[in-house]
Design an enzyme around this catalytic site. Structure first.
Site, PDB file in Angstrom:
ATOM      1  N   CYS A   1      -3.425   5.605   7.972  1.00 35.92           N
ATOM      2  CA  CYS A   1      -3.516   5.551   9.433  1.00 35.92           C
ATOM      3  C   CYS A   1      -2.327   6.250  10.077  1.00 35.92           C
ATOM      4  O   CYS A   1      -2.376   6.585  11.241  1.00 35.92           O
ATOM      5  CB  CYS A   1      -3.559   4.097   9.913  1.00 35.92           C
ATOM      6  SG  CYS A   1      -4.095   2.934   8.689  1.00 35.92           S
TER       7      CYS A   1
ATOM      8  N   GLY B   1     -13.552  -4.241  -0.009  1.00 38.16           N
ATOM      9  CA  GLY B   1     -14.378  -3.594  -1.036  1.00 38.16           C
ATOM     10  C   GLY B   1     -13.982  -2.165  -1.360  1.00 38.16           C
ATOM     11  O   GLY B   1     -13.998  -1.756  -2.531  1.00 38.16           O
ATOM     12  N   HIS B   2     -13.606  -1.383  -0.335  1.00 38.59           N
ATOM     13  CA  HIS B   2     -13.438   0.054  -0.584  1.00 38.59           C
ATOM     14  C   HIS B   2     -12.144   0.426  -1.289  1.00 38.59           C
ATOM     15  O   HIS B   2     -11.898   1.585  -1.579  1.00 38.59           O
ATOM     16  CB  HIS B   2     -13.611   0.853   0.716  1.00 38.59           C
ATOM     17  CG  HIS B   2     -12.466   0.786   1.678  1.00 38.59           C
ATOM     18  ND1 HIS B   2     -11.559   1.818   1.810  1.00 38.59           N
ATOM     19  CD2 HIS B   2     -12.086  -0.151   2.572  1.00 38.59           C
ATOM     20  CE1 HIS B   2     -10.676   1.511   2.757  1.00 38.59           C
ATOM     21  NE2 HIS B   2     -10.980   0.315   3.236  1.00 38.59           N
TER      22      HIS B   2
ATOM     23  N   GLN C   1      -4.599  -4.255  -1.703  1.00 42.55           N
ATOM     24  CA  GLN C   1      -4.204  -3.300  -2.754  1.00 42.55           C
ATOM     25  C   GLN C   1      -4.085  -3.990  -4.105  1.00 42.55           C
ATOM     26  O   GLN C   1      -4.459  -3.422  -5.130  1.00 42.55           O
ATOM     27  CB  GLN C   1      -2.857  -2.639  -2.424  1.00 42.55           C
ATOM     28  CG  GLN C   1      -2.886  -1.691  -1.245  1.00 42.55           C
ATOM     29  CD  GLN C   1      -3.678  -0.422  -1.505  1.00 42.55           C
ATOM     30  OE1 GLN C   1      -3.813   0.040  -2.635  1.00 42.55           O
ATOM     31  NE2 GLN C   1      -4.218   0.140  -0.447  1.00 42.55           N
TER      32      GLN C   1
ATOM     33  N   ASN D   1       0.803  -1.219   0.000  1.00 43.54           N
ATOM     34  CA  ASN D   1       0.000   0.000   0.000  1.00 43.54           C
ATOM     35  C   ASN D   1       0.840   1.275   0.000  1.00 43.54           C
ATOM     36  O   ASN D   1       0.453   2.273  -0.594  1.00 43.54           O
ATOM     37  CB  ASN D   1      -0.968   0.007   1.195  1.00 43.54           C
ATOM     38  CG  ASN D   1      -0.308  -0.399   2.493  1.00 43.54           C
ATOM     39  OD1 ASN D   1       0.319  -1.454   2.592  1.00 43.54           O
ATOM     40  ND2 ASN D   1      -0.433   0.438   3.502  1.00 43.54           N
TER      41      ASN D   1
HETATM   42  C1  LIG Z   1      -6.576  -0.802   3.348  1.00 41.27           C
HETATM   43  C2  LIG Z   1      -5.724  -2.010   3.595  1.00 41.27           C
HETATM   44  C3  LIG Z   1      -6.074  -2.964   4.565  1.00 41.27           C
HETATM   45  C4  LIG Z   1      -7.250  -2.786   5.492  1.00 41.27           C
HETATM   46  O1  LIG Z   1      -8.469  -2.904   4.847  1.00 41.27           O
HETATM   47  P1  LIG Z   1      -9.782  -2.299   5.601  1.00 41.27           P
HETATM   48  O2  LIG Z   1     -10.920  -2.803   4.797  1.00 41.27           O
HETATM   49  O3  LIG Z   1      -9.625  -0.815   5.525  1.00 41.27           O
HETATM   50  O4  LIG Z   1      -9.752  -2.831   6.974  1.00 41.27           O
HETATM   51  C5  LIG Z   1      -5.289  -4.092   4.697  1.00 41.27           C
HETATM   52  N1  LIG Z   1      -4.211  -4.276   3.920  1.00 41.27           N
HETATM   53  C6  LIG Z   1      -3.838  -3.388   2.980  1.00 41.27           C
HETATM   54  C7  LIG Z   1      -2.659  -3.683   2.127  1.00 41.27           C
HETATM   55  C8  LIG Z   1      -4.576  -2.223   2.786  1.00 41.27           C
HETATM   56  O5  LIG Z   1      -4.197  -1.345   1.859  1.00 41.27           O
END
Ligand SMILES: *Cc1c(COP(=O)(O)O)cnc(C)c1O
Length: 384
Positions: free
Chosen positions: A326, A201-202, A180, A152
């Site tokens: 975060c 999903g997001h 990702q 990420n």
């Molecule tokens: C965003 C992310 C997560 C966490 O996913 P959430 O649905 O926000 O809890 C975990 N791993 C990676 C690599 C991410 O980018």
């Protein structure tokens, strides 16, 4: 305002929103209920599961819907580590400091409170774990290897197939956080050779608060969130029906449009990378140039306060990030960047630019024009 932070989250695709809407009011039943309200909701979840299974090339009962990507990571690590130890006594976990906190903090938690032992692999200077590095660290008492598909913060892509093959050769399970990766890379779990794969999903134009964990049939796993026996007994909690329907549609569209999306974004990403490295003194790309997500550009600038740069960018109309969302506001350099061997003076000056479906060449051009002046300004202010 121009949004350049699609790795933090994406807006819900309008086509996804449309298929979700009926499940808030019309078809609001609890899938666990026996009556027809329940049956209709259950049918929607079943269909969504089939759509996801098709996208992953797996069986529907190998898909567990969760409340987010973090929960999928937690279930994969905790559930399988405890199940394997019960079966074989194996207690070694192998992972890497460049993982998302959802994985690395879960490994730390298993070590501190559940008597597991962790081995943290050293990535190369581009943030990639080479298969030989895993081969050297793995032992017969390794229960699980967890290495992410794509990073990420720095966009690097791991050679998942080669890594999974090594884990299996030594009798260990292999999990990958593909939260990702799924937006731009194939998530065919047969080709990847993984035992477990986490999705959210997001990160691909679906709703927030819904994820999924692929678990290969026969993988040792225990339920970690106890309560009702939802999701074949693997987790407890009433289904987020609209979210699950939206998740499946978003993943289906992503698989169908993946190549077109990458073809649109990779040249824009390359324009940003080229422009930064040419025009900004003391700048470096973080992560690899070649084996990188097509929407992802990330940099470090020596002697720049990354959070200050983000504030200046925000005032100038650009929404970017300095790594994982975060961590914004945290003055410690990111563990991902320091594990690449970057000093504090470089690692504190990080910038992540992640593109998405809403971005145009004109937006990228105006960002590229604005950035050098803003970095210079941030560098001057950081010195005082
Ligand atoms: C965003 C992310 C997560 C966490 O996913 P959430 O649905 O926000 O809890 C975990 N791993 C990676 C690599 C991410 O980018």
């Amino acid at each position: 305002m121009i949004y350049l932070d699609y790795a933090a989250t994406t807006p819900v695709d309008d086509r996804v929103l449309q298929v979700m809407l009926p499940y808030f009011q019309e078809t609001f039943g609890n899938p666990s209920s026996v009556h027809r309200y329940g049956q209709k909701a259950e049918a929607a979840v079943d269909t969504a599961r089939e759509v996801v299974a098709e996208a992953l090339s797996c069986l529907p009962h190998e898909v567990i819907f969760t409340s987010c990507g973090s929960e999928a990571d937690n279930l994969a690590l905790r559930g399988s580590a405890m199940a394997i130890r019960e079966q074989t006594g194996a207690r070694r976990l192998i992972s890497c400091r460049t993982e998302h906190n959802a994985v690395s903090r879960t490994v730390e938690h298993l070590v501190r409170y559940h008597d597991f032992e962790a081995v943290w692999l050293e990535p190369d200077a581009e943030g990639v774990i080479q298969p030989e590095v895993l081969e050297k660290a793995i032992t017969p008492d390794t229960a699980l290897v967890s290495l992410m598909y794509a990073n990420n913060e720095i966009g690097s892509i791991h050679p998942i197939r080669a890594l999974a093959d090594i884990a299996h050769k030594h009798g260990a399970l292999f999990h990958s956080d593909a939260v990702q990766g799924a937006a731009y890379l194939s998530v065919d779990v047969q080709k990847l050779g993984v035992d477990m794969l986490s999705l959210s999903g997001h990160k691909f134009y679906g709703p927030k608060g819904v994820g999924a964990l692929y678990v290969r049939h026969g993988t040792p796993l225990i339920q970690t969130q106890t309560g009702g026996g939802h999701e074949f007994g693997w987790r407890a909690g009433t289904h987020n029906v609209s979210g699950i329907v939206g998740f499946a549609e978003a993943l289906r569209l992503t698989v169908a449009e993946r190549e077109a999306r990458a073809a649109h974004l990779a040249p824009l990403r390359d324009k940003i990378i080229g422009h930064v490295l040419e025009n900004i003194p003391e700048s470096r790309l973080s992560g690899p140039l070649a084996s990188r997500l097509p929407n992802h550009a990330s940099f470090v600038f020596h002697g720049v306060d990354g959070n200050l740069l983000l504030t200046l960018l925000d005032s100038a109309g650009f929404a970017c990030s300095s790594g994982s969302a975060c961590k914004t506001g945290n003055p410690e350099p990111s563990a991902v960047l320091t594990s690449l061997g970057l000093s504090r003076e470089w690692a504190l000056g990080s910038l992540r630019v992640t593109l998405g479906m809403g971005n145009t060449p004109e937006q990228v051009e105006s960002f590229a024009q604005a950035l050098p002046g803003l970095v210079e300004q941030a560098r001057k202010l950081s010195r005082n």
